[in-house]
Design a protein around this motif. Structure first.
Motif, PDB file in Angstrom:
ATOM      1  N   GLY A 169       0.823  -1.205   0.000  1.00 33.99           N
ATOM      2  CA  GLY A 169       0.000   0.000   0.000  1.00 33.99           C
ATOM      3  C   GLY A 169       0.853   1.250   0.000  1.00 33.99           C
ATOM      4  N   VAL A 170       0.177   2.382   0.038  1.00 33.46           N
ATOM      5  CA  VAL A 170       0.863   3.669   0.024  1.00 33.46           C
ATOM      6  C   VAL A 170       1.205   4.063   1.456  1.00 33.46           C
ATOM      7  CG1 VAL A 170       0.651   6.119  -0.559  1.00 33.46           C
ATOM      8  CG2 VAL A 170      -0.280   4.390  -2.107  1.00 33.46           C
ATOM      9  N   ARG A 171       2.461   4.442   1.668  1.00 36.70           N
ATOM     10  CA  ARG A 171       2.956   4.858   2.982  1.00 36.70           C
ATOM     11  C   ARG A 171       3.226   6.361   2.935  1.00 36.70           C
ATOM     12  NH1 ARG A 171       1.221   0.151   4.917  1.00 36.70           N
ATOM     13  NH2 ARG A 171       2.396  -1.600   4.043  1.00 36.70           N
ATOM     14  N   SER A 172       2.720   7.098   3.918  1.00 38.90           N
ATOM     15  CA  SER A 172       2.832   8.555   3.940  1.00 38.90           C
ATOM     16  C   SER A 172       3.751   9.030   5.052  1.00 38.90           C
ATOM     17  CB  SER A 172       1.447   9.182   4.136  1.00 38.90           C
ATOM     18  OG  SER A 172       0.594   8.818   3.074  1.00 38.90           O
ATOM     19  N   PHE A 173       4.501  10.086   4.750  1.00 37.69           N
ATOM     20  CA  PHE A 173       5.446  10.665   5.704  1.00 37.69           C
ATOM     21  C   PHE A 173       5.406  12.182   5.616  1.00 37.69           C
ATOM     22  CE2 PHE A 173       7.021   6.591   4.302  1.00 37.69           C
ATOM     23  CZ  PHE A 173       7.326   5.952   5.497  1.00 37.69           C
ATOM     24  N   ASP A 174       5.788  12.843   6.689  1.00 39.07           N
ATOM     25  CA  ASP A 174       6.043  14.280   6.708  1.00 39.07           C
ATOM     26  C   ASP A 174       7.552  14.427   6.746  1.00 39.07           C
ATOM     27  OD1 ASP A 174       3.385  15.209   6.756  1.00 39.07           O
ATOM     28  OD2 ASP A 174       3.258  14.836   8.904  1.00 39.07           O
ATOM     29  N   VAL A 175       8.111  15.127   5.755  1.00 36.83           N
ATOM     30  CA  VAL A 175       9.568  15.219   5.651  1.00 36.83           C
ATOM     31  C   VAL A 175      10.036  16.665   5.629  1.00 36.83           C
ATOM     32  CG1 VAL A 175       9.785  12.993   4.478  1.00 36.83           C
ATOM     33  CG2 VAL A 175       9.568  15.073   3.107  1.00 36.83           C
ATOM     34  N   GLU A 176      11.178  16.876   6.259  1.00 37.62           N
ATOM     35  CA  GLU A 176      11.903  18.123   6.119  1.00 37.62           C
ATOM     36  C   GLU A 176      12.750  17.987   4.861  1.00 37.62           C
ATOM     37  OE1 GLU A 176      13.462  20.060   9.918  1.00 37.62           O
ATOM     38  OE2 GLU A 176      13.238  17.937  10.452  1.00 37.62           O
ATOM     39  N   LEU A 177      13.176  19.130   4.312  1.00 40.62           N
ATOM     40  CA  LEU A 177      13.937  19.135   3.071  1.00 40.62           C
ATOM     41  C   LEU A 177      15.345  19.657   3.291  1.00 40.62           C
ATOM     42  CD1 LEU A 177      11.193  20.656   0.767  1.00 40.62           C
ATOM     43  CD2 LEU A 177      11.669  18.249   1.204  1.00 40.62           C
ATOM     44  N   ALA A 178      16.311  18.938   2.747  1.00 45.94           N
ATOM     45  CA  ALA A 178      17.712  19.352   2.741  1.00 45.94           C
ATOM     46  C   ALA A 178      18.109  19.488   1.276  1.00 45.94           C
ATOM     47  CB  ALA A 178      18.582  18.323   3.457  1.00 45.94           C
ATOM     48  N   VAL A 179      18.115  20.738   0.775  1.00 42.99           N
ATOM     49  CA  VAL A 179      18.311  20.960  -0.656  1.00 42.99           C
ATOM     50  C   VAL A 179      19.541  21.791  -0.987  1.00 42.99           C
ATOM     51  CG1 VAL A 179      15.854  20.683  -1.150  1.00 42.99           C
ATOM     52  CG2 VAL A 179      16.778  22.969  -0.717  1.00 42.99           C
ATOM     53  N   ASP A 180      20.127  22.455   0.005  1.00 45.74           N
ATOM     54  CA  ASP A 180      21.354  23.202  -0.280  1.00 45.74           C
ATOM     55  C   ASP A 180      22.516  22.546   0.467  1.00 45.74           C
ATOM     56  OD1 ASP A 180      21.536  24.266   2.367  1.00 45.74           O
ATOM     57  OD2 ASP A 180      20.473  26.093   1.793  1.00 45.74           O
ATOM     58  N   GLU A 181      23.714  23.032   0.191  1.00 44.51           N
ATOM     59  CA  GLU A 181      24.917  22.389   0.739  1.00 44.51           C
ATOM     60  C   GLU A 181      24.909  22.338   2.259  1.00 44.51           C
ATOM     61  OE1 GLU A 181      29.768  22.734   0.545  1.00 44.51           O
ATOM     62  OE2 GLU A 181      28.566  23.843  -0.897  1.00 44.51           O
ATOM     63  N   ALA A 182      24.561  23.436   2.914  1.00 46.26           N
ATOM     64  CA  ALA A 182      24.562  23.479   4.382  1.00 46.26           C
ATOM     65  C   ALA A 182      23.528  22.509   4.958  1.00 46.26           C
ATOM     66  CB  ALA A 182      24.295  24.900   4.878  1.00 46.26           C
ATOM     67  N   GLN A 183      22.354  22.464   4.349  1.00 48.13           N
ATOM     68  CA  GLN A 183      21.302  21.556   4.819  1.00 48.13           C
ATOM     69  C   GLN A 183      21.710  20.104   4.633  1.00 48.13           C
ATOM     70  OE1 GLN A 183      18.244  23.083   2.276  1.00 48.13           O
ATOM     71  NE2 GLN A 183      17.470  24.522   3.816  1.00 48.13           N
ATOM     72  N   ARG A 184      22.261  19.779   3.464  1.00 45.80           N
ATOM     73  CA  ARG A 184      22.661  18.393   3.213  1.00 45.80           C
ATOM     74  C   ARG A 184      23.801  17.968   4.134  1.00 45.80           C
ATOM     75  NH1 ARG A 184      21.837  20.034  -2.437  1.00 45.80           N
ATOM     76  NH2 ARG A 184      24.064  20.522  -2.468  1.00 45.80           N
ATOM     77  N   ALA A 185      24.740  18.865   4.401  1.00 39.40           N
ATOM     78  CA  ALA A 185      25.855  18.526   5.275  1.00 39.40           C
ATOM     79  C   ALA A 185      25.391  18.300   6.713  1.00 39.40           C
ATOM     80  CB  ALA A 185      26.913  19.625   5.236  1.00 39.40           C
ATOM     81  N   ARG A 186      24.409  19.048   7.182  1.00 43.27           N
ATOM     82  CA  ARG A 186      23.922  18.906   8.555  1.00 43.27           C
ATOM     83  C   ARG A 186      22.945  17.749   8.697  1.00 43.27           C
ATOM     84  NH1 ARG A 186      23.387  22.560  12.613  1.00 43.27           N
ATOM     85  NH2 ARG A 186      25.482  23.051  11.901  1.00 43.27           N
ATOM     86  N   GLY A 187      22.010  17.646   7.765  1.00 40.87           N
ATOM     87  CA  GLY A 187      21.028  16.572   7.840  1.00 40.87           C
ATOM     88  C   GLY A 187      20.397  16.470   9.215  1.00 40.87           C
ATOM     89  N   LEU A 188      20.340  15.275   9.743  1.00 37.41           N
ATOM     90  CA  LEU A 188      19.690  15.037  11.028  1.00 37.41           C
ATOM     91  C   LEU A 188      20.669  14.994  12.199  1.00 37.41           C
ATOM     92  CD1 LEU A 188      17.086  12.435   9.770  1.00 37.41           C
ATOM     93  CD2 LEU A 188      16.664  14.790  10.433  1.00 37.41           C
ATOM     94  N   MET A 189      21.844  15.559  12.008  1.00 41.45           N
ATOM     95  CA  MET A 189      22.835  15.582  13.087  1.00 41.45           C
ATOM     96  C   MET A 189      22.300  16.275  14.326  1.00 41.45           C
ATOM     97  SD  MET A 189      26.369  16.632  11.258  1.00 41.45           S
ATOM     98  CE  MET A 189      27.277  15.501  10.250  1.00 41.45           C
ATOM     99  N   TYR A 190      22.754  15.797  15.461  1.00 41.41           N
ATOM    100  CA  TYR A 190      22.504  16.362  16.782  1.00 41.41           C
ATOM    101  C   TYR A 190      21.079  16.163  17.282  1.00 41.41           C
ATOM    102  CZ  TYR A 190      26.927  18.486  15.586  1.00 41.41           C
ATOM    103  OH  TYR A 190      28.211  18.679  15.171  1.00 41.41           O
ATOM    104  N   ARG A 191      20.235  15.543  16.532  1.00 43.96           N
ATOM    105  CA  ARG A 191      18.872  15.302  16.997  1.00 43.96           C
ATOM    106  C   ARG A 191      18.848  14.074  17.889  1.00 43.96           C
ATOM    107  NH1 ARG A 191      14.858  17.163  12.219  1.00 43.96           N
ATOM    108  NH2 ARG A 191      16.113  18.901  11.512  1.00 43.96           N
ATOM    109  N   ARG A 192      17.988  14.117  18.860  1.00 39.61           N
ATOM    110  CA  ARG A 192      17.893  13.031  19.840  1.00 39.61           C
ATOM    111  C   ARG A 192      16.711  12.117  19.576  1.00 39.61           C
ATOM    112  NH1 ARG A 192      22.696  12.719  22.633  1.00 39.61           N
ATOM    113  NH2 ARG A 192      23.475  14.829  22.872  1.00 39.61           N
ATOM    114  N   SER A 193      15.857  12.478  18.622  1.00 40.70           N
ATOM    115  CA  SER A 193      14.707  11.635  18.301  1.00 40.70           C
ATOM    116  C   SER A 193      14.236  11.926  16.879  1.00 40.70           C
ATOM    117  CB  SER A 193      13.551  11.888  19.286  1.00 40.70           C
ATOM    118  OG  SER A 193      13.074  13.213  19.139  1.00 40.70           O
ATOM    119  N   LEU A 194      13.539  10.978  16.322  1.00 41.03           N
ATOM    120  CA  LEU A 194      12.869  11.135  15.035  1.00 41.03           C
ATOM    121  C   LEU A 194      11.589  10.316  15.134  1.00 41.03           C
ATOM    122  CD1 LEU A 194      12.861  12.281  12.178  1.00 41.03           C
ATOM    123  CD2 LEU A 194      14.080  10.242  11.425  1.00 41.03           C
TER     124      LEU A 194
END
Length: 173
Positions: A60-85
């Motif tokens: 079936g279809v699985r749905s998610f809410d996502v943040e976007l990492a589209v520039d260099e700074a965002q892609r380099a940081r990603g989900l670093m330093y987060r304690r939960s997802l």
């Protein structure tokens, strides 16, 4: 929602569309309001989203809410330093064009599933349960344009696999 995630280990191409203006900032209540503990010498990074993303699987279809990492700074940081997802949440990395991608889990405290996605939205590969804080590289195995990071165990639990189709406004354009 900054789950500690991956730093990109290759030369990044030109930045994608700038979505930072609509982003949730560090310290603001992002997706699931995760705890973020940035070291004093690490500047905050703003991400785009959250936005809806869907994956058509055999089950079936699985749905998610996502943040976007589209520039260099965002892609380099990603989900670093987060304690939960939280379940149902993630981060979509857009590299602007297909290329071999290598990621790692340095400064990423939460285990993740990494979904490597071609430009047309087809999943090329799923890397399950990446080890938190590891500097081992996780390769796409072939050229891809996108990487979707989800909480560890999500891919197996929801039947997300190579060949499945991902739908999002950035994919397939």
């Amino acid at each position: 929602m900054l789950v500690a995630a991956l730093a990109v280990l290759f030369a990044l191409a030109p930045a994608g569309p700038g979505l930072a203006d609509s982003a949730k900032g560090i310290g603001s209540p992002g997706i699931g309001s995760p705890a973020i503990d940035l070291p004093a010498d690490v500047p905050p990074v703003r991400f785009g989203g959250p936005e809806a993303l869907e994956i058509a699987t055999r089950g079936g279809v699985r749905s998610f809410d996502v943040e976007l990492a589209v520039d260099e700074a965002q892609r380099a940081r990603g989900l670093m330093y987060r304690r939960s997802l939280p379940a149902g949440r993630g981060m979509l990395f857009d590299f602007g064009a297909e290329r071999d991608v290598a990621m790692w889990m340095q400064n990423t405290y939460v285990s993740l599933d990494m979904v490597f996605i071609r430009s047309d939205g087809r999943i090329a590969r799923v890397a399950e349960r990446a080890t938190p804080l590891s500097t081992a590289t996780i390769s796409s195995g072939e050229p891809v344009r996108f990487v979707l990071e989800l909480p560890a165990g999500t891919a197996r639990a929801l039947g997300i696999a190579a060949g499945d189709q991902v739908a999002h406004r950035l994919i397939g354009r």
